[in-house]
Design an enzyme around this catalytic site. Structure first.
Site, PDB file in Angstrom:
ATOM      1  N   GLU A 226      -4.175  -1.610  -4.270  1.00 48.23           N
ATOM      2  CA  GLU A 226      -3.543  -2.919  -4.431  1.00 48.23           C
ATOM      3  C   GLU A 226      -2.818  -2.883  -5.763  1.00 48.23           C
ATOM      4  OE1 GLU A 226      -2.408  -6.027  -5.794  1.00 48.23           O
ATOM      5  OE2 GLU A 226      -4.469  -6.693  -6.084  1.00 48.23           O
ATOM      6  N   CYS A 260      -1.424 -10.853  -9.784  1.00 41.07           N
ATOM      7  CA  CYS A 260      -0.649  -9.937  -8.946  1.00 41.07           C
ATOM      8  C   CYS A 260       0.126 -10.681  -7.873  1.00 41.07           C
ATOM      9  CB  CYS A 260      -1.549  -8.882  -8.324  1.00 41.07           C
ATOM     10  SG  CYS A 260      -2.884  -9.538  -7.304  1.00 41.07           S
TER      11      CYS A 260
END
Length: 479
Positions: A226, A260
């Site tokens: 990720e 993020c």
């Protein structure tokens, strides 16, 4: 709050020892019934909830985020652990699947086996919530875990392993923490030779992910990565501009923009663009840096923020709030830019600071086109008064997760998978896919009776087998 023990630098031998201990504990854990694992993880969950202030204090001390943000992060971690513990048996339990007409004489069963030891390499921006998306789901799936927290937040990782050992003492070695700089994470992934981990779950930058992937490739260790995002908000002409502005400011400035899936780009239809900018500025100007959100945790990130803002203006953009004339210290004030060219770094690169670009577009078609032009593909949001229209736009976006009339709506819903593609990485955490990310499918067939024509035996006359094959071919050619 971080002690000298928390700052220990663990090398390859320390890592191998931690993996070995975790592997031994994992065998016992995997042999337990799903109900026993569920009960143990829920004990840990209750302990985490009971120690929320303690965890929040460590998170705040190591990241600089305000206490209220740190407490919210603990809650998110607890919610995800709770879901993983309660749903693992349902998702991963053995079940019967269809055998099909050709193999009607077989009973087909599908189950899932834990992989063994999962190496989790965590980030500093959400040092508890983000790794729990791998740790909690991996444990619920029957694995052991060796956790390498960011070198900026080692105390969170040490406290997490300690809390597990205290809550589940019979399986104390199941969750081990190793600390150190990036080289420790690289070693866990296999850069210094095999460690015995069976999968790596990594969160961090695309550049670091490539290094981790290269280390994993040497031993064919699977990797879940990720790697951040450059998330866009699309605002239609009929959107509730107050609601959109409120969500955009929170999504862009919360945690100092160090999220993020935070908001970094906004594409608003031209007829509402100017009014939306005004409402965003009004809300952002009311924020007090250091109270509403903390400083940039990584000192070098200030250079990225400054470069993006300065280049955006040099490229022809305009700062409607903040900018290079403002005091750009680690506690950065909100920056709102508009008219920034789509090839400027503030649009193409992850800024990871309290900066948002708000650009006008012709219509929602152009908004989708620009949103999808990014190399990142993690999250997005759509604002429109028509839920049907919002859903239709959401389905056109390449992003792995999309919220309609909110931002980051998926973060607190543990049943939804989370992840992206491109520079945002690959694989999924959370939800059923998150549980299955840490297991291997195990297929079993049980012969129920002898078939009329056994195609897996040399004793079956060839002509009889040929007739059966031809019959099957004709059926599939017709239907």
């Amino acid at each position: 709050m971080t002690t000298e023990t928390d700052r220990a630098v663990h090398g390859i031998e320390d890592i191998r020892a931690a993996v070995a201990r975790a592997k031994d504990a994992g065998r016992t854990w995997a042999a337990l019934g799903a109900r026993e694992r569920r009960a143990a993880l829920l004990r840990w969950k209750r302990a985490l909830a009971g120690r929320a202030d303690e965890f929040a204090e460590v998170i705040a001390a190591e990241t600089g985020k305000p206490p209220h943000d740190a407490r919210a992060e603990v809650l998110l971690a607890v919610v995800h652990l709770d879901w993983a513990a309660r749903n693992a048996r349902r998702v991963l339990g053995r079940r019967r699947v269809s055998s099909g007409l050709l193999s009607v004489h077989q009973r087909a069963l599908l189950a899932y086996r834990p992989l063994g030891v999962i190496g989790v390499i965590g980030p500093w921006n959400y040092p508890l919530y983000t790794p729990m998306g791998s740790i909690g789901y991996a444990l619920a799936a029957g694995n052991a875990v060796v956790f390498k927290p960011s070198e900026l937040t080692p105390g969170v990782g040490v406290l997490l392993a300690r809390s597990f050992a205290e809550a589940v003492p019979d399986h104390a070695d199941l969750l081990r923490t190793v600390t150190g700089p990036g080289s420790t994470g690289a070693a866990l992934a296999g850069a210094d030779g095999p460690t015995g981990v069976d999968k790596i779950a990594f969160t961090g930058s695309p550049a670091t992910a490539r290094k981790v992937a290269a280390a994993c490739a040497a031993t064919l260790t699977p990797l879940l990565a990720e790697c951040g995002g450059k998330d866009a908000v699309l605002v239609a002409a009929d959107a509730d501009l107050d609601a959109a502005a409120d969500a955009i400011v929170w999504g862009a400035m919360g945690n100092a923009g160090q999220t993020c899936a935070g908001v970094e780009r906004v594409y608003a239809v031209a007829s509402v663009h100017e009014e939306l900018c005004a409402r965003i500025v009004l809300r952002a100007r009311a924020l007090t840096p250091g109270e509403a959100y903390g400083p940039l945790t990584l000192p070098s990130q200030l250079d990225v923020v400054r470069r993006h803002v300065e280049q955006a203006l040099a490229d022809g953009g305009r700062a409607v709030l903040g900018g290079p004339d403002a005091s750009l210290t680690r506690t950065v004030g909100p920056v709102v830019l508009t008219g920034v060219p789509e090839d400027s770094p503030a649009v193409t690169e992850e800024t990871f600071g309290p900066v948002v670009v708000v650009n006008p577009v012709r219509d929602m078609d152009e908004a989708v086109e620009r949103a999808d032009a990014s190399a990142y593909s993690l999250g997005a949001a759509v604002f429109t008064r028509s839920r049907a229209a919002g859903l239709a736009v959401a389905e056109r976006l390449d992003s792995g997760a999309v919220s309609v009339n909110s931002v980051l709506g998926f973060a607190a819903i543990p049943s939804l998978p989370f992840g992206g593609s491109g520079e945002s990485g690959y694989g999924r955490i959370h939800g059923e896919e998150g549980l299955r990310a840490f297991v291997a499918p195990h297929s079993v067939t049980v012969r129920r009776f002898a078939p009329a024509v056994d195609l897996t035996s040399f004793a079956t006359p060839r002509a009889k087998a040929a007739r059966a094959v031809e019959l099957g071919r004709k059926l599939h050619a017709r239907f």
